[in-house]
Design a protein around this motif. Structure first.
Motif, short mmCIF file in Angstrom:
data_model
loop_
_atom_site.label_atom_id
_atom_site.label_comp_id
_atom_site.label_asym_id
_atom_site.label_seq_id
_atom_site.Cartn_x
_atom_site.Cartn_y
_atom_site.Cartn_z
N ILE A 1 22.88 20.26 4.08
CA ILE A 1 22.85 21.38 5.01
C ILE A 1 22.12 22.58 4.44
O ILE A 1 21.90 22.69 3.23
CB ILE A 1 24.27 21.81 5.45
CG1 ILE A 1 25.06 22.31 4.26
CG2 ILE A 1 24.99 20.68 6.13
CD1 ILE A 1 26.26 23.08 4.69
N GLY A 2 21.76 23.47 5.33
CA GLY A 2 21.00 24.66 4.98
C GLY A 2 20.45 25.23 6.26
O GLY A 2 20.36 24.54 7.26
N GLU A 3 20.08 26.51 6.21
CA GLU A 3 19.50 27.13 7.39
C GLU A 3 18.15 26.49 7.67
O GLU A 3 17.57 25.84 6.82
CB GLU A 3 19.32 28.63 7.16
CG GLU A 3 20.63 29.37 7.00
CD GLU A 3 20.39 30.87 6.95
OE1 GLU A 3 20.42 31.49 8.02
OE2 GLU A 3 20.17 31.41 5.87
N ASN A 4 17.62 26.76 8.88
CA ASN A 4 16.26 26.30 9.17
C ASN A 4 15.34 26.91 8.13
O ASN A 4 15.43 28.08 7.81
CB ASN A 4 15.82 26.75 10.56
CG ASN A 4 16.55 25.99 11.64
OD1 ASN A 4 17.16 24.95 11.39
ND2 ASN A 4 16.53 26.51 12.84
N GLY A 5 14.46 26.08 7.58
CA GLY A 5 13.55 26.59 6.57
C GLY A 5 14.13 26.53 5.17
O GLY A 5 13.51 27.01 4.23
N ALA A 6 15.31 25.94 5.01
CA ALA A 6 15.92 25.86 3.69
C ALA A 6 15.26 24.77 2.84
O ALA A 6 15.44 24.72 1.63
CB ALA A 6 17.41 25.61 3.80
N GLY A 7 14.53 23.87 3.50
CA GLY A 7 13.81 22.84 2.77
C GLY A 7 14.40 21.44 2.93
O GLY A 7 13.89 20.50 2.32
N LYS A 8 15.44 21.30 3.76
CA LYS A 8 16.05 19.98 3.95
C LYS A 8 15.02 18.97 4.46
O LYS A 8 14.88 17.88 3.92
CB LYS A 8 17.18 20.02 5.00
CG LYS A 8 18.27 21.00 4.74
CD LYS A 8 19.13 21.14 6.00
CE LYS A 8 18.31 21.61 7.14
NZ LYS A 8 18.81 22.50 8.12
#
Lengths: 496, 330
Positions: free
Chosen positions: A37-44
């Protein structure tokens, strides 16, 4: 055989002007569900695209099953057992189920030229039997529900003898019942030893389905936590890098007096005798499961679908046959799919903001650009749109900022009744907060808001009053001080 | 709401039949039958064998062009170069046979190879240079038109001294029966149909048109296959060019412009979707037949040619309108 099936270390990736990943890492065990998980643009997504050969890493190492790999094509990854199911399903709608599953490796004759369709369908049937899936290989993809299309994707992945399966937002378009079926399949896969990387924005789901949670932020690895002993709040604060409180609004029902919108017995193919009212300055939440008919109510009020029944604006009955009628009565609609229905992506911020109000800027069909720019800038500033200038094409903005442009459009048009359909869909956690603040600001300024949302936390946090729908009917109405998640869910699944 | 385990209901199945694309074909076929019946009643001459032969013969060139371009249109592309491309293949056939004195068979092969080359260049521009098909093939259309005039010196190349060249199209391998051109047309339908429905080329044609990105992500070399598909369409153009030359017993360098639009019209009437992913060669064959039956029938009824064109325009509108209705039904 080691427990670890995958280890990604010190992965770096840059695009022109952007550092997408810096020293990202991830490890995955056999037979586990790892939530990423991560915000949009976190690199997932970038990390997953590197793993599946869609992008190539700048440096770093990927150890898969004890060996270093560097796939340069999706096919490379598929053949060694790494498969991804994208959020936007990657199927060919005009091809059949079997044709999709075996695309690129369809059974052929000795010349490698003529197709053996019978063998193709038999192979598919065999696969479905093994997976215990009920699908007809000869059905065209376009005739299947999204949930079934997803099963085709899963079957396709497993036909490669997948050892790792990446699922990107798999539940985004599914109903609750379909989600349960999907989770059953995921459990079955786990037992078969398949390792699953599960990407989702829905925190409750992670709790239900995952074993461990890996958090990413700004292209970097932040932490990996065991799900069992982790609080959602903890995960969210790691994601956004700050504390986030989940709260519920308590408002005084007597604070709202003037009724601005009344709907009586709205009825069409999708909705059954829907009646409700909306008061000035109020945020009226519409809760329910996907497919409950909430969007259809909005579309009826906005004149997008025909209906029978009566609508009054400020106490006066009005005729709404098409969207232009609704707009004239001060109603604005913000679609759940802003890219398709809300924005002209290639056009600039300015052009999008003024598009519905062009008549105000023109004489005899010639557009006067002077005031247009100032107005666009004013609204863009008021809503804190992050853009270098109003001449920026909208497609270059983030989801949250795009949503703000749609809001600005209706504000400029002077709409007093705003219908928000899933206002934060596809928007990351930080930007969500901004949209929430914006909605409250608008309500405080006297705009009346109908907000349709599938996220209960969002409904509870913003609504003064909540209408709950199921199967095209309104099944209940709650004041926010009486509402909680359980009550809403109970109404949302009630059959009247 | 349908769920994972629900069985299709009767209405679902009905919908499936409607949306399967079969409807458009059935509709096109029914229209063809109705037209034939209408014109047979309207004019006694219509159903005479010589007239039917004329209709079939006039279908061949546009029909073969349409078959080839059906492949391109199913991929979601368009090929505007087939009209003047055909002209260039005619001219090249003339160059090979008349100017260079090569045997007829080599001239024919040369013509078809010319067509394939035109298709290949279009395919290369579209897939490798990433030029939108409309623009790439528009450019190719003009290049082919210009080259035809340059190579031929802007005057027709006559095959009068080449014995039997005229018979390629107008002769008959079964004496007294249908002309070869018509047989070649049906042969091309058969070849095209096999390619499109029985081979990997056909599968990828549909796949690319249905969702190009998904096809690419499935590990398929979309660029390569697109070039192959445009090249195949070019081969069809080549065959059309040879037949055209044989019918006229000459290569006419100024002819051909506008043929591409008639061919595209036939494809659309036959139910192939311009947005890609859907279509069939049988449909295209019927579409081409509808166009020539209409033209012929209207002419027999002494309707001026100007009006014939107007009528065909309306037929195209109608065909596309039905296609839209079908999509809406989804």
């Amino acid at each position: 055989m080691s427990r670890k099936i995958l280890e990604m270390q010190n992965i770096n990736k840059s695009f022109p002007g952007v550092r997408a990943l810096s020293n990202a890492q991830l490890d995955l065990h056999r037979g586990e569900v790892l939530a990423l998980i991560g915000e949009n643009g976190a690199g997932k997504s970038t990390l997953m695209k590197i793993l599946t050969g869609i992008y190539q890493k700048d440096d770093g190492s990927i150890i898969y099953d004890g060996k270093e790999i560097s796939p340069v094509h999706t096919k490379d990854a598929q053949e060694i057992g790494i498969n991804i199911i994208h959020q936007e399903l990657n199927l060919m709608p005009d091809l059949t189920v079997a044709e999709n599953i075996f695309i690129g490796r369809e059974p052929r004759d000795k010349l490698n030229f003529f197709l053996k369709n019978k063998a193709l369908n038999q192979q598919a049937d065999k696969l479905f039997q093994k997976l215990n899936i009920n699908l007809n290989p000869r059905t065209k993809i376009s005739e299947l529900t999204v949930a079934k299309q997803q099963m085709v994707e899963i079957a396709k992945a497993l036909s490669f003898n997948a050892k790792i399966l990446i699922m990107d937002e798999p539940t985004a378009a599914l109903t609750d019942k379909e989600i349960n079926t999907l989770f059953d399949i995921i459990h079955w896969l786990k037992n078969e030893g398949v390792a699953i990387i599960y990407i989702s924005h829905r925190m409750e789901e992670l709790k239900r389905i995952s074993d461990r949670i890996t958090v990413m932020r700004d292209g970097e690895y932040i932490a990996t936590l065991p799900t069992e002993t982790t609080e959602i709040r903890q995960v969210v604060s790691l994601m956004v890098g700050r504390e986030v409180k989940i709260e519920q609004k308590i408002s005084d029902p007597d604070a709202f007096t003037d009724t601005v919108l009344e709907a009586h017995n709205l009825h069409n193919n999708y909705i059954k005798n829907v009646s409700f009212h909306l008061k000035k300055g109020e945020i009226l939440g519409f809760a329910g499961l996907v497919g409950a008919g909430r969007t259809e109510v909005a579309r009826a009020i906005f004149g997008a679908d025909p209906f029978s029944g009566e609508i009054k604006v400020n106490g006066v009955p009005v005729t709404i046959k098409q969207p232009v009628d609704a707009v004239q009565h001060g109603i604005g609609y913000l679609s759940e799919d802003r890219k398709r229905f809300g924005l002209m992506l290639e056009m600039t911020v300015k052009e999008n903001i003024v598009i519905s109000s062009l008549a105000n800027y023109s004489t005899a069909a010639f557009v006067k650009p002077t005031n247009m720019k100032t107005d666009a800038e004013n609204y863009s500033n008021k809503l804190k749109v992050k853009t270098p200038s109003v001449n920026q094409p909208v497609k270059l903005l983030s989801g949250g900022n795009q949503q703000k442009i749609v809001i600005a459009k209706w504000l400029l048009k002077d709409s007093d009744i705003l219908i928000f359909d899933e206002p934060t869909r596809g928007i990351d956690v930080g930007a969500k907060q901004e949209i929430y603040d914006l909605l409250e600001m608008l309500a405080n300024e006297g705009k009346s808001i109908i907000m349709i949302s599938s996220e209960l936390t969002e409904v509870l946090r913003l609504s003064d009053r909540i209408m709950v729908m199921n199967e095209g009917r309104i099944t209940g109405e709650l004041l926010n001080r009486d509402a909680n998640q359980e009550k809403i869910m109970e109404l949302a699944t009630r059959h009247n | 709401m349908s769920t994972l385990t629900s069985n299709p209901t009767a209405s679902d199945q009905k919908k499936r039949l409607v949306s399967s694309g079969a409807l458009q074909q059935i509709l096109a076929f029914a229209s063809l039958i109705i037209l034939v019946i209408f014109f047979s009643i309207a004019s006694k001459n219509f159903l005479q064998w010589s007239n039917i032969e004329g209709i079939l013969l006039s279908t061949t060139v546009i029909g073969i062009l349409a078959l080839g371009t059906t492949f391109v249109i199913i991929t979601g592309g368009i090929d505007l170069s087939i009209g003047t491309g055909m002209t260039l293949t005619s001219v090249m056939t003339g160059v090979f046979i008349v100017f260079l004195g090569l045997p007829v068979i080599l001239g024919i092969i040369g013509g078809i190879v010319t067509g394939a080359l035109i298709g290949f260049i279009s395919g290369f521009s579209v897939s490798i240079l990433r030029i939108p098909p409309f623009i790439a093939t528009l450019a190719m259309m003009m290049i082919a038109e210009g080259l035809s005039l340059v190579i031929s010196g802007a005057s027709p190349i006559y095959f009068s001294d080449v014995g039997g060249f005229n018979n390629i199209a107008l002769g008959s391998i079964f004496p007294g029966s249908i002309p070869n051109a018509v047989l070649i047309f049906f042969l091309m339908v058969l070849i095209g149909w096999i390619l499109l429905s029985k081979t990997i080329i056909g599968r990828y044609t549909f796949s690319i048109g249905s969702n190009e990105e998904a096809t690419r992500l499935s590990g398929i070399n979309v660029k390569k296959w697109k070039m192959i598909i445009y090249t195949i369409a070019g081969c069809f153009t080549g065959v059309a060019g040879v037949i055209m030359a044989s019918r006229l017993n000459s290569a006419q360098p100024a002819l051909g412009m506008g043929y591409e639009l008639e061919a595209i019209a036939a494809v659309v009437i036959g139910g192939t979707s311009l947005s890609g992913g859907k279509g069939s060669l049988i449909g295209t064959m019927i579409g081409a037949l509808i166009m020539s039956v209409l033209t012929n029938g209207l002419r027999i009824m002494s309707i001026p040619q100007e009006w014939q064109t107007v009528v065909i325009g309306f037929v195209i509108l109608l065909a596309v309108y039905f296609d839209m209705l079908r999509k809406k039904d989804r």
